[in-house]
Design an enzyme around this catalytic site. Structure first.
Site, PDB file in Angstrom:
ATOM      1  N   LYS A 244      -6.782   1.055  -8.147  1.00 14.93           N
ATOM      2  CA  LYS A 244      -5.678   0.447  -7.398  1.00 14.93           C
ATOM      3  C   LYS A 244      -4.431   0.455  -8.272  1.00 14.93           C
ATOM      4  O   LYS A 244      -4.483  -0.049  -9.387  1.00 14.93           O
ATOM      5  CB  LYS A 244      -6.052  -0.982  -7.003  1.00 14.93           C
ATOM      6  CG  LYS A 244      -4.967  -1.701  -6.218  1.00 14.93           C
ATOM      7  CD  LYS A 244      -5.369  -3.135  -5.904  1.00 14.93           C
ATOM      8  CE  LYS A 244      -4.266  -3.829  -5.114  1.00 14.93           C
ATOM      9  NZ  LYS A 244      -4.586  -5.245  -4.826  1.00 14.93           N
TER      10      LYS A 244
ATOM     11  N   LYS B  56      -7.217  -1.633 -12.168  1.00 14.52           N
ATOM     12  CA  LYS B  56      -6.100  -2.195 -11.403  1.00 14.52           C
ATOM     13  C   LYS B  56      -4.876  -2.239 -12.308  1.00 14.52           C
ATOM     14  O   LYS B  56      -4.848  -2.952 -13.306  1.00 14.52           O
ATOM     15  CB  LYS B  56      -6.439  -3.589 -10.894  1.00 14.52           C
ATOM     16  CG  LYS B  56      -5.339  -4.197 -10.036  1.00 14.52           C
ATOM     17  CD  LYS B  56      -5.772  -5.559  -9.509  1.00 14.52           C
ATOM     18  CE  LYS B  56      -4.691  -6.190  -8.662  1.00 14.52           C
ATOM     19  NZ  LYS B  56      -5.081  -7.531  -8.172  1.00 14.52           N
TER      20      LYS B  56
END
Length: 332
Positions: free
Chosen positions: A254, A201
């Site tokens: 992400k 992330k």
């Protein structure tokens, strides 16, 4: 052999031929739809920066869930916007927290619909950070206490799983978060609950509309001490490997669109199911361009999602899921 014996266009001559040799196929079964739930009654409030995406109070949630099920979307990612916030994000692990209430309600309607619970503190803390903020004893600077945060994240995961969440999806990027959550789930008899780790992330600029939706903008500083530097890819392998060793059942990248090379790298190095998160700004930019008549929304969305699949994603979390499901159905 080469031209004119070899003619690559032979396999592109008709729609049927193109379909026959298609290498990457997108299906509704690949899609997960994020939903935002909140307290109150009579709330169906469009998020200004995310056209077509809403906050729902529980009394108006049924219609949205019915639509998801009718479209054949296999699961939802549940985000909660709480009534109150505090320093330790206590409403995140409250048995009657908004995510826990929504989970029980949805399961009473559709036991077979997969509920993935976002496991983080940022929506629930008054600081907007994903962990507990402490002040350094020497410098006095505010910093995130990694290990104390793990205890609260583990409590949150257990409460979500006990409420009926099928998958725990921790998005906090604390060191050791998969281990802490796996251990807590197992100790509470929840050893069969899988963890969808937000393994890679990035500290991305593509989260702005989501922070509007979740009311989770940090009240000071940023998240760069725990989310990854967008310039790094070897670090992504280290993060993912840690999650695998600690017991993750899924790996995630992400955002997705600017990080397709990272998706491909993880696909080549790990065998776990791989998730791409098509995040809020990726959605909002497409919507804004479509609303201005600058692009063909359907064509752009389907090409984008197919690109994520081609890069190696098995599952795509996307705010486009309902539209994509309709378009796939139309295509037969």
């Amino acid at each position: 052999m080469t031209f004119p014996t070899v003619r690559h266009r032979r396999l592109r001559g008709s729609a049927a031929l193109r379909s026959l040799v298609k290498e990457t196929r997108l299906a509704v079964q690949d899609l997960i739809y994020p939903i935002f739930v909140t307290h109150g009654t009579g709330v169906k409030e469009e998020i200004p920066s995310m056209p077509g995406v809403y906050h729902f109070s529980l009394d108006l949630l049924r219609q949205e869930i019915d639509e998801v099920v009718q479209l054949g979307i296999p699961g939802i990612l549940l985000f909660g916007v709480p009534e109150t916030k505090d320093a330790c994000g206590s409403s995140a692990y409250d048995e009657n927290g908004i995510v826990q209430q929504a989970t029980r309600l949805i399961k009473s309607w559709y036991p077979g619909l997969l509920i993935i619970a976002d496991t983080c503190l940022c929506q629930f803390t008054d600081t907007g950070h994903c962990g507990v903020v402490k002040h350094h004893p020497v410098t006095g600077h505010a910093e995130i206490d990694n290990d104390e945060s793990l205890e609260l994240l583990a409590r949150t995961a257990v409460s979500q799983a006990k409420a009926g969440a099928d998958i725990i999806a921790p998005s906090n990027m604390m060191d050791g978060y998969v281990h802490a959550i796996r251990e807590a789930l197992d100790e509470n008899g929840l050893q069969h609950t899988p963890i969808m780790a937000y393994s890679v992330k990035y500290a991305s600029s593509f989260y702005g509309p989501f922070r509007d939706a979740a009311h989770s903008t940090p009240q000071f500083g940023d998240r760069k001490t725990y989310q990854m530097d967008p310039a790094n890819i070897r670090e992504a392998l280290r993060e993912a490997e840690s999650d695998v060793v600690e017991g993750a059942d899924f790996l995630m990248v992400k955002p997705a669109l600017a990080y397709l090379d990272v998706l491909r790298t993880l696909r080549e190095n790990f065998d776990l199911p791989l998730v791409a998160y098509n995040v809020s700004a990726e959605y909002s930019m497409t919507k804004a361009a479509a609303l201005n008549g600058w692009i063909n929304e359907q064509a752009i969305v389907m090409e984008t999602l197919t690109g994520m699949k081609r890069a190696g994603a098995d599952i795509i979390l996307t705010y486009h899921a309902k539209d994509a499901a309709r378009w796939l159905k139309e295509q037969g």
